[in-house]
Design a protein around this motif. Sequence first.
Motif, PDB file in Angstrom:
ATOM      1  N   VAL A  52       0.870  -1.258   0.019  1.00  0.00           N
ATOM      2  CA  VAL A  52      -0.061   0.090  -0.070  1.00  0.00           C
ATOM      3  C   VAL A  52       0.901   1.140  -0.197  1.00  0.00           C
ATOM      4  O   VAL A  52       0.736   2.143  -0.727  1.00  0.00           O
ATOM      5  N   ASP A  53       1.980   1.017   0.648  1.00  0.00           N
ATOM      6  CA  ASP A  53       2.766   2.236   0.818  1.00  0.00           C
ATOM      7  C   ASP A  53       4.015   2.445  -0.232  1.00  0.00           C
ATOM      8  O   ASP A  53       4.805   3.379  -0.175  1.00  0.00           O
ATOM      9  N   GLY A  54       3.893   1.447  -1.170  1.00  0.00           N
ATOM     10  CA  GLY A  54       4.688   1.548  -2.167  1.00  0.00           C
ATOM     11  C   GLY A  54       6.042   0.878  -2.028  1.00  0.00           C
ATOM     12  O   GLY A  54       6.910   0.793  -2.901  1.00  0.00           O
ATOM     13  N   THR A  55       5.970   0.006  -0.832  1.00  0.00           N
ATOM     14  CA  THR A  55       7.486  -0.867  -0.753  1.00  0.00           C
ATOM     15  C   THR A  55       7.362  -1.831  -1.825  1.00  0.00           C
ATOM     16  O   THR A  55       6.288  -2.579  -1.823  1.00  0.00           O
ATOM     17  N   THR A  56       8.460  -2.220  -2.179  1.00  0.00           N
ATOM     18  CA  THR A  56       8.645  -3.232  -2.933  1.00  0.00           C
ATOM     19  C   THR A  56       9.289  -4.600  -2.691  1.00  0.00           C
ATOM     20  O   THR A  56      10.308  -4.360  -1.715  1.00  0.00           O
ATOM     21  N   TYR A  57       8.798  -5.597  -2.936  1.00  0.00           N
ATOM     22  CA  TYR A  57       9.704  -6.872  -2.592  1.00  0.00           C
ATOM     23  C   TYR A  57       9.683  -7.667  -3.910  1.00  0.00           C
ATOM     24  O   TYR A  57       9.086  -7.867  -4.470  1.00  0.00           O
ATOM     25  N   TYR A  58      10.980  -8.570  -3.821  1.00  0.00           N
ATOM     26  CA  TYR A  58      11.173  -9.461  -4.872  1.00  0.00           C
ATOM     27  C   TYR A  58      11.797 -10.689  -4.664  1.00  0.00           C
ATOM     28  O   TYR A  58      12.377 -10.886  -3.607  1.00  0.00           O
ATOM     29  N   GLY A  59      11.310 -11.701  -5.433  1.00  0.00           N
ATOM     30  CA  GLY A  59      12.018 -13.139  -5.112  1.00  0.00           C
ATOM     31  C   GLY A  59      13.455 -13.250  -5.661  1.00  0.00           C
ATOM     32  O   GLY A  59      13.841 -12.401  -6.370  1.00  0.00           O
ATOM     33  N   ASP A  60      14.005 -14.160  -4.802  1.00  0.00           N
ATOM     34  CA  ASP A  60      15.425 -14.179  -5.172  1.00  0.00           C
ATOM     35  C   ASP A  60      15.826 -14.229  -6.652  1.00  0.00           C
ATOM     36  O   ASP A  60      16.909 -13.748  -6.968  1.00  0.00           O
ATOM     37  N   SER A  61      15.012 -15.087  -7.245  1.00  0.00           N
ATOM     38  CA  SER A  61      15.390 -15.375  -8.656  1.00  0.00           C
ATOM     39  C   SER A  61      15.131 -14.120  -9.746  1.00  0.00           C
ATOM     40  O   SER A  61      15.800 -14.141 -10.845  1.00  0.00           O
TER      41      SER A  61
END
Length: 124
Positions: A52-61
Amino acid sequence: VQLQASGGGLVQPGGSLRLSCVVYGFSSGDGAIGWFRQAPGKEREWVSCISVDGTTYYGDSVKGRFTISKDNARNTVYLQMNNLKPEDTAVYYCAAGRGLIASSRRDKTQYGYWGQGTLVTVSS
């Protein structure tokens, strides 16, 4: 709530694609939007999400190669995919999770709404 994913296609290794997910009936403040992918014969895999606040997350691959972003005015979430590899070949799905918290971002059961998927094929 409806999600419409688009932008898939055939690309050579090392190439780029940008996926789009238009979200209807779900505002940016309602929860996180994520991308998953499913290759033939494999489980659906979490790729990325934006909170919601724009924080981004990614998988290791995909970390360092993919970028997730959102345009609130257009109700659209994007997945920019660079330096694509054959192992990125899959059907990509966007999904929305109402009230989703960051610690649950990888859990597909926490996403209550799904788009139809768009096929990405990375091949020479």
